[in-house]
Design a protein around this motif. Structure first.
Motif, mmCIF file in Angstrom:
data_model
loop_
_atom_site.group_PDB
_atom_site.id
_atom_site.type_symbol
_atom_site.label_atom_id
_atom_site.label_comp_id
_atom_site.label_asym_id
_atom_site.label_seq_id
_atom_site.Cartn_x
_atom_site.Cartn_y
_atom_site.Cartn_z
ATOM 1 N N LEU A 141 114.038 67.399 10.319
ATOM 2 C CA LEU A 141 113.284 68.477 10.894
ATOM 3 C C LEU A 141 113.992 69.926 10.618
ATOM 4 N N CYS A 142 115.329 69.889 10.220
ATOM 5 C CA CYS A 142 116.105 70.967 10.189
ATOM 6 C C CYS A 142 115.495 71.758 8.968
ATOM 7 N N GLY A 143 115.162 73.101 9.567
ATOM 8 C CA GLY A 143 114.420 74.265 8.715
ATOM 9 C C GLY A 143 113.193 74.095 8.550
ATOM 10 N N THR A 144 112.427 73.331 9.371
ATOM 11 C CA THR A 144 110.975 73.189 9.093
ATOM 12 C C THR A 144 110.255 74.302 10.086
ATOM 13 N N ASP A 145 109.273 74.919 9.375
ATOM 14 C CA ASP A 145 108.403 75.947 10.622
ATOM 15 C C ASP A 145 107.159 75.111 11.194
ATOM 16 N N SER A 146 106.683 75.775 11.681
ATOM 17 C CA SER A 146 105.401 75.317 12.512
ATOM 18 C C SER A 146 104.464 74.537 11.786
ATOM 19 N N GLY A 147 104.049 75.108 10.560
ATOM 20 C CA GLY A 147 103.345 74.677 9.782
ATOM 21 C C GLY A 147 103.765 73.105 9.013
ATOM 22 N N ASP A 148 105.068 73.405 8.648
ATOM 23 C CA ASP A 148 105.509 71.942 8.299
ATOM 24 C C ASP A 148 105.498 70.851 9.168
ATOM 25 N N LYS A 149 105.614 71.138 10.318
ATOM 26 C CA LYS A 149 105.676 70.339 11.487
ATOM 27 C C LYS A 149 104.135 69.669 11.802
ATOM 28 N N ASN A 150 103.450 70.563 11.674
ATOM 29 C CA ASN A 150 102.008 70.188 11.864
ATOM 30 C C ASN A 150 101.635 69.189 10.741
ATOM 31 N N GLU A 151 101.742 69.566 9.465
ATOM 32 C CA GLU A 151 101.588 68.835 8.306
ATOM 33 C C GLU A 151 102.127 67.505 8.333
ATOM 34 N N LEU A 152 103.633 67.619 8.617
ATOM 35 C CA LEU A 152 104.337 66.094 8.769
ATOM 36 C C LEU A 152 103.436 65.225 9.547
ATOM 37 N N LEU A 153 103.151 65.852 11.021
ATOM 38 C CA LEU A 153 102.699 64.802 12.059
ATOM 39 C C LEU A 153 101.252 64.381 11.459
ATOM 40 N N PHE A 154 100.566 65.225 10.702
ATOM 41 C CA PHE A 154 99.287 64.726 10.456
ATOM 42 C C PHE A 154 99.215 63.986 9.102
ATOM 43 N N SER A 155 100.012 64.047 8.387
ATOM 44 C CA SER A 155 100.023 63.388 6.863
ATOM 45 C C SER A 155 100.746 62.226 7.236
ATOM 46 N N GLN A 156 101.800 61.949 7.921
ATOM 47 C CA GLN A 156 102.734 60.805 8.046
ATOM 48 C C GLN A 156 102.502 59.832 9.475
ATOM 49 N N PHE A 157 101.875 60.716 10.402
ATOM 50 C CA PHE A 157 101.458 59.888 11.567
ATOM 51 C C PHE A 157 100.074 59.963 11.985
ATOM 52 N N GLN A 158 99.030 60.648 11.268
ATOM 53 C CA GLN A 158 97.880 60.925 11.729
ATOM 54 C C GLN A 158 97.656 61.581 13.026
ATOM 55 N N ILE A 159 98.708 62.381 13.256
ATOM 56 C CA ILE A 159 98.608 62.954 14.591
ATOM 57 C C ILE A 159 98.079 64.537 14.235
ATOM 58 N N ASN A 160 96.744 64.773 14.807
ATOM 59 C CA ASN A 160 96.461 66.012 15.055
ATOM 60 C C ASN A 160 96.966 66.937 16.215
ATOM 61 N N TYR A 161 98.089 67.607 15.899
ATOM 62 C CA TYR A 161 98.855 68.175 16.847
ATOM 63 C C TYR A 161 98.007 68.933 18.057
ATOM 64 N N ASP A 162 96.857 69.619 17.633
ATOM 65 C CA ASP A 162 95.986 70.160 18.395
ATOM 66 C C ASP A 162 95.401 69.558 19.174
ATOM 67 N N LYS A 163 95.221 68.350 18.876
ATOM 68 C CA LYS A 163 94.460 67.219 19.862
ATOM 69 C C LYS A 163 95.505 66.647 20.926
ATOM 70 N N GLU A 164 96.670 66.911 20.974
ATOM 71 C CA GLU A 164 97.634 66.430 21.715
ATOM 72 C C GLU A 164 97.143 66.901 23.274
ATOM 73 N N PRO A 165 97.669 66.083 24.302
ATOM 74 C CA PRO A 165 96.875 66.593 25.507
ATOM 75 C C PRO A 165 97.644 68.137 26.021
ATOM 76 N N ALA A 166 96.602 68.946 26.247
ATOM 77 C CA ALA A 166 96.928 70.278 26.637
ATOM 78 C C ALA A 166 98.255 70.405 27.621
ATOM 79 N N ILE A 167 98.067 69.604 28.372
ATOM 80 C CA ILE A 167 99.430 69.614 29.493
ATOM 81 C C ILE A 167 100.880 69.740 28.856
#
Lengths: 245, 245, 245, 245
Positions: free
Chosen positions: D178-204
């Protein structure tokens, strides 16, 4: 009455009472005095007229506020020590520092002509601060700090201006010459090159000025006297044991 | 080196930074000016020489510290308003209040001879304080408070000294005469008994002095100008909208 | 990054460092403990379970913050003395008082069941404050003040509840009976009317609780011990000379 | 009476009244909660039990001190906003921060069992501080700062623990990834690698928790409600215009 509608703004004033049972020190420093002293052609490395004027102002402050038991002045700074139990202005820091700074500043202009033939070109500014010291040792260390500072600066300045004034060094060359030297080196330089025995220099330059209340036997009252003695060792304090009692 | 052993005492200095995004007001008050003004034979109820000297000092302070956007003077007091975003001296309250008080005090002595033929007998003292106001309304209310105070005192003093100087009242009789009167009563008294239309009295006495920076078209730079206008109503603030912007 | 745009708000935090070389005292007081103690049916005039719980919490605080050299508890209050040279949290007053108050409060709930069979009905609140004392004498006087307060309150409460519980006085009658009495009167009343020798009452009630670090010879380490002794006279301080050294 | 001789020590207490007409923020932070959360096996990256317990404590504080108009919680921290005109405890900073911190801490232990089956192993500690904000914009920026911080940390932690828990990365490898990654990179990583849509994570988790007073129509009184919405944009503030009015 219109007044009352606005008077609530007084409630925004905040308390700044000094912690009790602490020594209160008010220290003043000249603002931009490098420029001020060169514009008024102060003698280098020390101008006795300027120092005596500072002491005159220091005396005026102490006479106005007798809770000040000791003053210490050097260069363009002055420290005033209020007794621990001082309750002047309810120990409010703002009041203490501004009253002292104000009277010192107005006195500087007022008594200028007693010391300088040249006209004062513009009104000088001093800033002030309050520092609290809980123990006698802290207070003595504070004064030792200022007197050690006086010594260090004066030894440097005496050497620097000897090189410039008698040794014909340029300012940058004098600075270079002194770079890296310690006290011993500077003493040696002064003596070997300029036949100046630093310890014989006037005490007012080497030690600064100590103002304190002494009984004037003739006039049968207390007066503020000025001394130029060592304040770091124990002698001063045993000889003036009333100060810390 | 001896110095370092004592230098720890610097750590006793305490932070006193003004809260950010607040208006910083420094207010000065003359110390024992009742005595000072009588010893220097100030004219009663108002001495225009003294007020103009105060304003001269106020200008000197504003020119030295351009972060001051407004000054307000009346009687022996002066308030200086620093802009909210001021970062002078890192917003340290001690520095702000002592520098302003010092320069004002030294200027008072320095410029004395420009306004008085009589010699200044001793250096005057002013005290200073810092007050913070979070909102524009609080700041305006502060200035309204001072101007309302000016009005109230001046109406009283004008009536009092009319009774004494023109009405031949003794001081205690004049005081008694005014006891319990309201503004209307005093206006009426001045007019019916002494043909004084209070509203025609010089504005500098009734309103105090407002110092602010204005473009000097001729000299193509900003200068501090002095006005004697109402600062309580909206007119002043809409006409000088740069102040609160 | 959005973060940086808002981060400036950190600059509004203000310094609150405790003056150096002073004793730092943090004192806690139970909030609305009159109500709390009656809702939890604390025994009158003293509930040893409640006092022992307080002491347990006091110990927990001292073990977490070993810069605390002494604790003193009575009723629903506790004082903690940090050593003069303490530099925990850079001597920031906010940090010192909130950490101590927080851990004391959470401990009170956590250890409740060790002392009470009845269930805790709601989480209690304590407030805290920091007070600085520059000299050893000031510190001793502070502790003497609290222990004298403990004595005065306890003598009154012991007399009051004896009248109510054994003497069948109504609450207002008991209050009236004690009105205007001094210590001697209360001692006499307790002895003559209820055969209570006040000096034989448990020391924890009369003296409060002193917590300090003592060498545990068996476990070869320092432990916090609880004592109920006189802290006003010199004996305690000569017997624990490490405290002020 | 012995008491009076010592009572002078009360005079050492120093005023710490919050400047008027400013928003008062009290912020709490868990002390050593990294250790605390691992010892109590908090779920990673977020433990909803822990967050709901924090919110429960936040509610308890707001119900006790109705001058708090808003609470904001995330991770192991909580901020409470007192209304500008708050005069609770005479605006004394010590009282405000210690009362809030104390009740929050005792509530944490008290309500622990409502959220966790595992036993609480030791009493937790929170520290507290007071910060003043003069303008509504400063206050909003403060809350935006905390919510932006929540977002940044949560996006990082979500990515980090996805790599560790689902991606079988070692802790150091996940950090390196994760070193040096920005928000976009992390969103992309979550989605492409783990099928996690960050925006769908619990709002809390993404927004933290906003506590505010709302009219409970059924019970016809005000209650503290918990929301997990954006507090940075204007929508929240126009929808809750009572807060800044």
């Amino acid at each position: 009455m219109a007044k009352s509608r606005y008077e609530y703004v007084k409630l925004f004033e905040q308390a700044d009472q000094c912690l009790r049972n602490c020594w209160i020190v008010v220290r003043l420093d000249g603002r931009c005095f490098h420029k001020f002293s060169s514009q008024h052609r102060f003698k280098k490395p020390n101008d006795d007229r300027a120092l005596n004027l500072m002491n005159h102002c220091g005396k005026a402050v102490m006479k106005e506020f007798p809770d000040i038991i000791l003053g210490y002045g050097q260069s363009d700074e002055f420290s005033f020590i209020f007794k621990k139990s001082c309750n002047l202005f309810g120990r409010r820091a703002s009041k203490l520092m501004t009253n002292v700074t104000s009277l010192f500043s107005s006195s500087y202009v007022f008594y200028w002509k007693n010391y300088f033939n040249d006209i004062l070109q513009y009104p000088p500014t001093f800033d002030g601060r309050v520092v609290l010291y809980p123990s006698d040792k802290n207070l003595r260390d504070y004064l030792s700090w200022r007197q050690a500072d006086c010594h260090i600066n004066n030894l440097y300045n005496t050497s620097f201006w000897a090189l410039v004034q008698q040794g014909q060094y340029s300012l940058p060359d004098a600075e270079k010459k002194l770079c890296g030297t310690d006290s011993g080196d500077k003493n040696e330089l002064l003596f070997s090159q300029f036949q100046i025995n630093y310890d014989k220099e006037p005490a007012i330059f080497r030690k600064g000025s100590i103002l304190l209340w002494k009984e004037n036997v003739v006039r049968k009252r207390k007066d503020v006297v000025v001394e130029h003695v060592d304040i770091i060792g124990d002698n001063f304090w045993t000889g003036n044991s009333q100060l810390l009692s």
